[in-house]
Scaffold this active site. Structure first.
Site, short mmCIF file in Angstrom:
data_model
loop_
_atom_site.label_atom_id
_atom_site.label_comp_id
_atom_site.label_asym_id
_atom_site.label_seq_id
_atom_site.Cartn_x
_atom_site.Cartn_y
_atom_site.Cartn_z
N SER A 184 19.50 5.32 -8.28
CA SER A 184 19.78 5.64 -6.88
C SER A 184 18.96 6.84 -6.39
CB SER A 184 21.29 5.87 -6.72
OG SER A 184 21.66 5.91 -5.36
N ASP A 197 4.48 8.34 -6.49
CA ASP A 197 3.53 7.75 -5.54
C ASP A 197 2.70 8.80 -4.82
OD1 ASP A 197 4.54 5.34 -6.29
OD2 ASP A 197 5.25 4.72 -4.30
N LYS A 241 18.68 0.76 -8.97
CA LYS A 241 19.66 0.71 -7.87
C LYS A 241 18.94 1.17 -6.61
CE LYS A 241 24.13 2.42 -6.19
NZ LYS A 241 23.64 2.98 -4.93
#
Length: 388
Positions: free
Chosen positions: A301, A312, A326
């Site tokens: 999460s 990224d 999740k």
């Protein structure tokens, strides 16, 4: 004159045409609302009728006591569980209170984690550090036999939890079974702070931060640790997010902003209609350090939001095993004047690059598994080696 007559006729025809369209639209909207409301009303009547039949049969045949409030809560829970979404659920009053406690990071009580075993006993999992429970001597494995003289055998754990909590500076009497020994304890309740994180300096002048949950204060704590490291001349840090199952999404975003340049993407989210919302960093990058993020299969999460954002944006190296996966967010909607709440999945989130997280997880840059047969933390050792 003939032209004016034609114009007049044309205007009358257009007026009739427009009036017809408007009438049709109003009628269509009205009929749509009527049938939608009729469907909702019909659904409600069907549910009520079915439950009433079951209620009548229970009252007619069931030999035990009937707790109507508990039956109602179970009915609502069952209705919501029919969605078969593991993250959407109805929370009872006690479950809702526990959730809020976990988010805020503190509560009034004695500070103990408990669970209910297969025999129906309330068992101490562990006392919270520096809590009244720890000071009183409660230990893992202790069985709570009674609370204020009331037997706990087969008592619902949520009920037991609510009885142990109470107003600050009041006391609770517990009867404890430790092996074959019975121990009586009187413990004073007070505000218990659940520590979400800690920090230390590892050999080689490497900072280390362990974050267990994304509660309401965690990003400020992380910032404080990093400022302390900078003051000591530390330029490399390991942030351990292993076993961190998530928490408050805004805290994850604030965490990511500490390392990500202003304007760069932190996450992308998508609502029921598929509309994309792009969350970017609103502040200037605060810390310029070499960063390693440690993750494992229980990192989920909000942890995955941070992991994806730093990966990224090329500001951290990810070490460990693929995360849980999740990639959906829930909203808590209080119900029935705060006596319950609906936790409902409202959005899916993806990485800044647009990669799917839900049921996929995030693959680390360096994959390392800990060997359960050794006492070494191979993942941590690889993180240290990466920074060196």
């Amino acid at each position: 004159m003939e032209t004016n007559k034609k114009d007049k006729i044309y205007k009358i025809i257009m007026l009739i045409f427009i009036t017809a369209i408007i009438t049709f639209m109003i009628t269509s909207v009205g009929m749509h609302n009527y049938f939608v409301n009729m469907d909702i009303s019909k659904d409600s009547e069907d549910i009520t009728r079915k439950l009433e039949k079951v209620k009548q049969k229970l009252e007619e045949y069931y030999i035990g006591d009937i707790d109507k409030e508990k039956l109602q809560e179970s009915a609502i829970k069952g209705y919501v569980s029919g969605l078969e979404d593991e993250y959407t659920e109805y929370l009872t009053k006690y479950e809702y209170e526990d959730l809020i406690m976990g988010v805020t990071g503190d509560y009034v009580g004695i500070g103990v984690y408990m669970y209910q075993n297969n025999d129906g006993n309330i068992v101490v999992l562990m006392p919270i550090e520096d809590s009244p429970a720890e000071e009183a001597g409660l230990k893992s494995g202790d069985i709570i036999v009674s609370i204020n003289g009331e037997s706990c055998l087969e008592m619902d754990i949520n009920v037991a939890s609510s009885k142990i909590k109470g107003k600050e500076k009041t006391t609770v009497d517990l009867e404890i079974l430790r092996g074959t020994e019975t121990i009586d304890m009187t413990i004073e309740r007070r505000t218990v702070e659940i520590k979400d994180s800690n920090s230390k300096v590892l050999e080689g002048n490497i900072g280390y931060i362990d974050l267990s949950t994304f509660d309401e204060k965690c990003s400020n704590n992380i910032k404080k640790y990093l400022e302390d490291f900078e003051g000591e001349g530390i330029k490399s840090v390991i942030i351990d997010l292993r076993n961190n199952t998530g928490g408050v999404v805004t805290e994850a975003i604030d965490f990511a902003e500490l390392f990500i340049e202003k304007g760069n993407v932190i996450m992308r989210s998508y609502n029921k209609a598929g509309k994309e919302t792009v969350i970017t960093s609103d502040s200037k990058r605060t810390f310029d350090m070499k960063v390693v993020i440690l993750v494992n299969e229980y990192s989920a999460s909000s942890t995955e939001i941070v992991t994806a954002a730093l990966k990224d944006n090329n500001v951290a190296t990810i070490v460990g095993t693929t995360t849980y996966g999740k990639g959906v967010m829930q909203e808590i909607i209080p119900m029935f004047e705060g006596k319950g709440a609906l936790k409902v999945t409202i959005e899916e989130f993806k990485t800044p690059n647009g990669d799917k997280i839900n049921e996929v997880g995030i693959t680390p840059d360096i994959e390392v598994e800990n060997n359960p047969e050794t006492k070494e933390d191979e993942q941590l050792q690889k993180a240290i080696e990466t920074l060196k």
